[in-house]
Motif scaffolding. Sequence first.
Motif, PDB file in Angstrom:
ATOM      1  N   TYR A  26      30.675  29.391  36.245  1.00 12.64           N
ATOM      2  CA  TYR A  26      31.413  29.424  34.982  1.00 12.64           C
ATOM      3  C   TYR A  26      30.686  30.172  33.873  1.00 12.64           C
ATOM      4  O   TYR A  26      31.310  30.479  32.851  1.00 12.64           O
ATOM      5  N   SER A  30      31.648  35.295  36.172  1.00 14.13           N
ATOM      6  CA  SER A  30      33.027  35.036  35.767  1.00 14.13           C
ATOM      7  C   SER A  30      33.256  35.273  34.277  1.00 14.13           C
ATOM      8  O   SER A  30      34.408  35.393  33.841  1.00 14.13           O
ATOM      9  N   ARG A 147      39.949  31.152  33.711  1.00 14.11           N
ATOM     10  CA  ARG A 147      39.823  32.617  33.702  1.00 14.11           C
ATOM     11  C   ARG A 147      40.727  33.198  32.629  1.00 14.11           C
ATOM     12  O   ARG A 147      40.699  34.408  32.377  1.00 14.11           O
ATOM     13  N   HIS A 560      37.896  34.558  42.657  1.00 13.97           N
ATOM     14  CA  HIS A 560      37.455  35.428  41.570  1.00 13.97           C
ATOM     15  C   HIS A 560      37.468  36.901  41.996  1.00 13.97           C
ATOM     16  O   HIS A 560      37.913  37.769  41.236  1.00 13.97           O
ATOM     17  N   GLN A 564      39.715  39.907  40.449  1.00 16.28           N
ATOM     18  CA  GLN A 564      39.132  41.168  39.997  1.00 16.28           C
ATOM     19  C   GLN A 564      39.850  42.360  40.645  1.00 16.28           C
ATOM     20  O   GLN A 564      40.061  43.381  39.991  1.00 16.28           O
TER      21      GLN A 564
END
Length: 691
Positions: A26, A30, A147, A560, A564
Amino acid sequence: MEQTRPTPGRARATLIWIVVLWAAFYASFSLVRPLLLDDADSVHAEVAREMLLRHDYVTLYANGIRYLEKAPLLYWSMAAGLKAFGAVGLTGPTASTVAVRLPLAFAVLALALVCESFARRMFRSRRAGLYAALILLSSFGIFIFTRITIPDAMVCLWIATGLWCFWRTEEIGAHTSSQPHSSREKLRDEWATRIQWYCWGFAASCALNVLTKGLIGVVFPVAAVGIYLLLTRGWKRAVARVKALYPWSSLVVFLAIAAPWHVLAGLANPTQGDPTPFHFVDGHWQVPLPTDGKVRGWFWFYFMNEHVLRYLNLRVPRDYDTVPLLVFWGLCLVWMMPWSAFGFKAAGWALPVRTEKWRSQFRRHDLPLRLRARLLLAVWSGFVLLFFAFSTRQEYYVLPAFPALAVLGAGWLAWVDHYRPRRSEKGSKVVVTAGMEHEEALRLVKAGQAAIHATEVMLIFGALFAVAAAAALLHPHTPSGNVDLAALLSEHPGAYAMSMGHFLDLNADALGLFRLPLVIAAVSLVGGPLASLLLRKRARPMQANAAMAAGAFGFLLAAHLGLQTFAPVISSAELAEKIRPLVRPEDMVAIHGEYESGSTLGFYLKRPDVHILEGRSSNLWYGSFFPDAPKIFETPESFAAKWTGPQRIFLWQSLTDPPNQLPAVNGPAYVIAKGGGKEIVSNQPNREPEH
């Protein structure tokens, strides 16, 4: 007489693991990539940026227009991040991205620590505390919805903090009642001050939640406490208990924190002109739409439109969708995976309605503290899930139930850890249940076997996912890595009003660009449950849960990386970076369609004056009717006239979603940048960038 065990302190190793896992997932990669996404992510960041630009911390603005629908705490925190980074010269795109994401990251850390303390206190188990933090940090929903710069993680934090404060008053009450009668009065006096502080802490948490998300910030915790008190005490004793929890001084604390901004926001944004009154037609109230210079003020829009009418699915403008109820509840299992595999058993453990002893104690309002703890968690999560059964719903509205589900699941897993099958001398399997009542031992055996079966279900699910991933990777039309993902997607525009709607565009061809995320996800979803199953069968439950958590964190990494890869489709940040050296202060930057479609341009180009062509709707719609709204909305005719003028124009538009055709203009159009199914065109050719 109920006896309470002492609460173990937090182990240093637990704190280290929480901070390390939080920092790894976190507060590192990220925060940096991908850059902000279009829509709510960058719109909220831009609101924080304009807060600093205007030095106005009462009325929120987006693109120079009043943004009246949200509470301010998230934006204050993001503005503080931008201010702190700016003070040391960190103002670039990456630094600004980190600055606005840090508040939510710290909210997740605080939430993990609160849940750890909650579980450790409720179940008198350090292991339960560790499990609660692991479940929370590794759950897919908490990760994926932080996110995006939406306030729901903060909502979880304030609800959990408030109910933690309330639970401390319950613990003190149970400890006092367990003492001899001669000592109770003295103990009550000794604990009175501490109870008062916990009550004020509950009130402060509710107030901060109201400043984060609106009225649900007080509705959820107060409803959970009220229902819990009624179920555990009956209405007379519940009223007496409320009176003992310093309600009036707590109300003063709540109002002292929550009221000032609401009063100032209402005074700063009064009704303008003479708006059309409400009409009652054919048995229904009709909500009149505002017109230029005639618009209701903040009080009506914020409380009535954004709370009451939104809940009733009557909010204006109607620019949102709602998730079907069964899908909404089903997604709860997805957002909590892999821990949702244990969810139904944990719910049965919290409400053992088939047990005669529990039913008898429940009817007499005589449940011991350890059972009341589970009941509170069930009430908390159940109320949130039922509350949205009668309103509009987005996928992430379930998040306020997550802390309760994490703590409840942690308590169940810590209890199941006592299930230790052994081999007898004759080779048959037996279970060590020393010190347990017979009925409790039988329940434990069933729970331990259920944990094994649930892990097997997760392993089957992971195997099916791995097969599907392999099929996608072996698809005969698997594209190469340099293909624009947007060109491969199937379009589902009807789903785009939901936060995750664009991900429904993925198809077999597009999945070929997600090779690494698919491989990591498949390995995690198979490897984690497989290792967990083997360890659980070998009577090593703590290691089994650690293996399940490792698989969950591996899946978060895959998610993640997938985000992306998908980011160019749902973000215009790359286009903003391409044109940033070319844009001068006197140039016009415009978006063809809704502002939210390309809102990253405003944040990364630092332009609070982006013009909107054929897109007066969504978040900017209501504020655009105030008399001081900037004249940024263009018609095809006004835009065509400006296109042939001396001012250079950079126009963002989608290549797929309407409106995606350049309006008729008397002049050339030059494509300056393209990617992710979007392009930026200009009325003038490229020139040398300024240095």
